[in-house]
Design a protein around this motif. Structure first.
Motif, PDB file in Angstrom:
ATOM      1  N   ARG A 308       0.842  -1.201   0.000  1.00 25.20           N
ATOM      2  CA  ARG A 308       0.000   0.000   0.000  1.00 25.20           C
ATOM      3  C   ARG A 308       0.882   1.258   0.000  1.00 25.20           C
ATOM      4  O   ARG A 308       0.611   2.222  -0.710  1.00 25.20           O
ATOM      5  CB  ARG A 308      -0.913  -0.015   1.230  1.00 25.20           C
ATOM      6  N   GLU A 309       1.944   1.231   0.797  1.00 26.91           N
ATOM      7  CA  GLU A 309       2.838   2.390   0.893  1.00 26.91           C
ATOM      8  C   GLU A 309       3.571   2.627  -0.422  1.00 26.91           C
ATOM      9  O   GLU A 309       3.767   3.780  -0.837  1.00 26.91           O
ATOM     10  CB  GLU A 309       3.839   2.167   2.028  1.00 26.91           C
ATOM     11  N   ILE A 310       3.962   1.551  -1.092  1.00 25.82           N
ATOM     12  CA  ILE A 310       4.706   1.709  -2.345  1.00 25.82           C
ATOM     13  C   ILE A 310       3.815   2.266  -3.442  1.00 25.82           C
ATOM     14  O   ILE A 310       4.231   3.167  -4.191  1.00 25.82           O
ATOM     15  CB  ILE A 310       5.355   0.369  -2.760  1.00 25.82           C
ATOM     16  N   ILE A 311       2.586   1.763  -3.579  1.00 29.78           N
ATOM     17  CA  ILE A 311       1.728   2.297  -4.638  1.00 29.78           C
ATOM     18  C   ILE A 311       1.343   3.742  -4.335  1.00 29.78           C
ATOM     19  O   ILE A 311       1.257   4.580  -5.236  1.00 29.78           O
ATOM     20  CB  ILE A 311       0.476   1.412  -4.872  1.00 29.78           C
ATOM     21  N   GLU A 312       1.163   4.067  -3.062  1.00 22.26           N
ATOM     22  CA  GLU A 312       0.894   5.459  -2.693  1.00 22.26           C
ATOM     23  C   GLU A 312       2.085   6.345  -3.056  1.00 22.26           C
ATOM     24  O   GLU A 312       1.904   7.462  -3.562  1.00 22.26           O
ATOM     25  CB  GLU A 312       0.589   5.571  -1.201  1.00 22.26           C
ATOM     26  N   ALA A 313       3.312   5.844  -2.819  1.00 21.33           N
ATOM     27  CA  ALA A 313       4.519   6.613  -3.143  1.00 21.33           C
ATOM     28  C   ALA A 313       4.661   6.797  -4.650  1.00 21.33           C
ATOM     29  O   ALA A 313       5.039   7.876  -5.127  1.00 21.33           O
ATOM     30  CB  ALA A 313       5.751   5.912  -2.568  1.00 21.33           C
ATOM     31  N   GLY A 413      17.155   7.969  -5.108  1.00 21.53           N
ATOM     32  CA  GLY A 413      16.074   8.817  -4.617  1.00 21.53           C
ATOM     33  C   GLY A 413      15.586   8.380  -3.245  1.00 21.53           C
ATOM     34  O   GLY A 413      16.009   7.363  -2.689  1.00 21.53           O
ATOM     35  N   SER A 414      14.660   9.154  -2.703  1.00 22.27           N
ATOM     36  CA  SER A 414      14.159   8.882  -1.344  1.00 22.27           C
ATOM     37  C   SER A 414      12.697   8.438  -1.334  1.00 22.27           C
ATOM     38  O   SER A 414      12.070   8.384  -0.269  1.00 22.27           O
ATOM     39  CB  SER A 414      14.313  10.139  -0.485  1.00 22.27           C
ATOM     40  N   ILE A 415      12.157   8.117  -2.504  1.00 16.45           N
ATOM     41  CA  ILE A 415      10.718   7.830  -2.613  1.00 16.45           C
ATOM     42  C   ILE A 415      10.321   6.617  -1.778  1.00 16.45           C
ATOM     43  O   ILE A 415       9.291   6.603  -1.113  1.00 16.45           O
ATOM     44  CB  ILE A 415      10.339   7.640  -4.094  1.00 16.45           C
ATOM     45  N   PHE A 416      11.152   5.568  -1.824  1.00 25.24           N
ATOM     46  CA  PHE A 416      10.858   4.354  -1.049  1.00 25.24           C
ATOM     47  C   PHE A 416      11.679   4.271   0.237  1.00 25.24           C
ATOM     48  O   PHE A 416      11.730   3.222   0.876  1.00 25.24           O
ATOM     49  CB  PHE A 416      11.149   3.102  -1.893  1.00 25.24           C
ATOM     50  N   HIS A 417      12.300   5.384   0.596  1.00 25.43           N
ATOM     51  CA  HIS A 417      13.290   5.362   1.679  1.00 25.43           C
ATOM     52  C   HIS A 417      12.702   4.880   3.011  1.00 25.43           C
ATOM     53  O   HIS A 417      13.365   4.149   3.761  1.00 25.43           O
ATOM     54  CB  HIS A 417      13.887   6.764   1.865  1.00 25.43           C
ATOM     55  N   ASP A 418      11.471   5.255   3.308  1.00 28.69           N
ATOM     56  CA  ASP A 418      10.890   4.939   4.628  1.00 28.69           C
ATOM     57  C   ASP A 418      10.098   3.627   4.635  1.00 28.69           C
ATOM     58  O   ASP A 418       9.494   3.278   5.659  1.00 28.69           O
ATOM     59  CB  ASP A 418       9.966   6.082   5.084  1.00 28.69           C
ATOM     60  N   ILE A 419      10.102   2.921   3.535  1.00 28.78           N
ATOM     61  CA  ILE A 419       9.321   1.684   3.456  1.00 28.78           C
ATOM     62  C   ILE A 419      10.163   0.514   3.965  1.00 28.78           C
ATOM     63  O   ILE A 419      11.229   0.213   3.422  1.00 28.78           O
ATOM     64  CB  ILE A 419       8.840   1.422   2.015  1.00 28.78           C
ATOM     65  N   VAL A 420       9.684  -0.121   5.012  1.00 27.52           N
ATOM     66  CA  VAL A 420      10.413  -1.212   5.661  1.00 27.52           C
ATOM     67  C   VAL A 420       9.732  -2.541   5.350  1.00 27.52           C
ATOM     68  O   VAL A 420       8.513  -2.670   5.497  1.00 27.52           O
ATOM     69  CB  VAL A 420      10.483  -0.999   7.188  1.00 27.52           C
TER      70      VAL A 420
END
Length: 501
Positions: A308-313, A413-420
């Motif tokens: 969900r976080e990745i598609i939102e990003a 880039g930092s687009i997925f940076h916070d996705i764990v």
């Protein structure tokens, strides 16, 4: 049997080809020129795997190939649905036993329908099955084509190695094996070389330019009123309407049918109505789809939240230039560095499987360096993230032209940076089987679901969970008051949709 059913006669939507009445199949299903190429490969000799996401049309292609081969002398086609719960819950020799049983039953049924003077001995192991198939081919003088539908389940990968070993072993000069798989299948086993032991064909309809007549043909077949020019406002043609909806759901046929259903009863359709449909699909179909699918993912269930976080990003990245007013129209494709795709492989597979994205190209150079695949983005989610949430003809023209450059997501880039990524648990089966049957009620996520009365009736019959219902025999269901053969068929189809998506 318990006499008449007191339920509403509506059996729900026909969302899966294998549930379409045979007499209606030709009327409801249309095939593009590219589909015809796939069908020819399925009818020809040699092992073939067709790969596509949820509702992409894999079953329809297998069934159409089966229908055509039945009319050809010298070919003995067998369509086998592997939507059989014991196959999903077993491995090794136990899986082989169930597989042989399912295939033997399908072959015996085919022989009976053709009224052939041949007795096929029920096989219980791999060797006896192989010998029986060869004997059938040689005795009757036919080439056998085995079409395996739903061979893979995204949440239960362990039995796949056994299946592909059987797939490879059964294939011979007289027996051709074909199967449908989803984009994320990787566990082919040590003895199966996916490129040498089969031909892999990808189903992708996200690029409407490659098949401009496909979605209009589907609309003409299922929704005649939506194919009439007078139904639409002056600037919106029936073909643009069909192709826009097809592109909006990245070519996913199930999503396309559900989108078209939203126009039922409208006398006039214009951009405002299409705008509303796309926003509604984003909010009450695609996002709830994540929750529907989560309990079917087995060990991958914890990946739903990062998915969900990745598609939102991705959507936020693609629409940022519109928010910053550097672009008037959001880019509808994204080019992702291959290292990022590799890092989040299973998540991209889940997103592609569900129809949030669709892979367009395998590799293209990024402006900032490196290479990666291009993904088409679901336009429903894209439109929902644009500040105005307003569809324009300029957007329609650009999105259907396919000429816009993709936005880049680079490794630096930092687009997925916070996705764990969470730690995945051990194999534990599918959580869907432990869910209460109440979750199968009709909703945006389950448009094919049960009525409240049917749920109450099943509860009264002592059935509480999806697993209990799936494991119930036809006789056990028939013994419940007010459930007869017709309703049993509806129950089976709904449970299959719930477990196999």
């Amino acid at each position: 049997m318990n006499g008449n059913n007191n339920f509403d006669d509506d059996a729900g939507l026909i969302l899966a080809a294998e549930e379409c009445p045979p007499e209606k199949f030709e009327e409801y299903h249309k095939f593009s020129k590219y589909d015809e190429v796939i069908i020819r490969k399925l009818c020809a000799h040699g092992p073939v795997l067709i790969r596509g996401g949820r509702g992409s049309g894999k079953s329809a292609l297998l069934i159409e190939s089966y229908r055509r081969m039945k009319k050809i002398d010298g070919i003995f086609p067998v369509y086998v649905s592997l939507r059989y719960l014991p196959l999903l819950q077993s491995d090794g020799l136990e899986y082989i036993t169930h597989f042989c049983s399912v295939l033997s039953n399908s072959i015996q049924r085919e022989i009976s329908e053709l009224d052939l003077d041949y007795t096929f001995t029920f096989a219980t192991d791999q060797l006896s099955l192989q010998l029986e198939l060869l004997n059938l081919a040689q005795t009757v003088g036919v080439r056998i084509v085995l079409l395996f539908d739903d061979a893979a389940h995204i949440g239960r990968e362990k039995p796949l190695e056994v299946f592909f070993d059987l797939f490879r072993t059964l294939s011979s000069s007289l027996i051709s094996c074909k199967a449908s798989i989803y984009p994320g299948v990787t566990k082919f086993g040590i003895r199966f070389d996916v490129f040498n032991d089969s031909t892999v064909v990808d189903i992708s309809r996200s690029d409407v330019l490659s098949a401009p007549d496909f979605f209009p043909d589907v609309v003409r077949a299922r929704y005649p009123s939506l194919a009439e020019k007078q139904t639409f406002s002056d600037r919106l043609s029936p073909s643009n309407f069909a192709n826009l909806l097809g592109r909006a759901v990245v070519g996913n046929l199930r999503g396309f049918i559900l989108a078209c259903n939203r126009f039922d009863g409208l006398e006039k359709v214009g951009i405002p109505e299409v705008n509303k449909c796309m926003l509604d699909m984003a909010s009450d179909y695609f996002w709830p789809l994540m929750d529907e699918v989560a309990p079917k993912l087995g060990v991958y269930e914890p990946l739903i939240e990062p998915a969900r976080e990745i598609i939102e990003a991705i959507v936020e990245h693609a629409t940022k230039p519109v928010r910053d007013r550097t672009r008037s129209i959001a880019q509808d494709k994204v080019l992702v560095h291959r290292q990022l795709v590799s890092q989040y492989t299973k998540i991209f597979e889940i997103l592609e499987y569900l129809g949030f994205v669709a892979r367009r190209e395998a590799s293209r150079a990024l402006k900032s360096g490196g290479r990666g695949p291009i993904f088409a983005i679901n336009l429903c989610n894209l439109l929902d993230s644009i500040p105005s949430k307003r569809l324009t003809f300029e957007m329609v023209d650009e999105w259907l032209s396919g000429n816009s450059e993709p936005s880049d997501i680079h490794i630096s880039g930092s687009i997925f940076h916070d996705i764990v990524l969470p730690t995945l648990p051990q194999e534990h089966g599918l959580a869907i089987l432990e869910k209460p049957i109440d979750m199968l009620g009709r909703s945006a996520a389950y448009p094919y679901g049960f009525t409240p009365y049917l749920i109450e009736t099943l509860h009264a019959g002592g059935i509480e969970t999806v697993g209990q219902l799936a494991n119930s025999s036809d006789q056990q269901l028939d013994d419940i008051d007010n459930i007869g053969l017709a309703k049993i068929k509806i129950i089976r189809e709904t449970v299959y949709q719930a477990i196999w998506m």
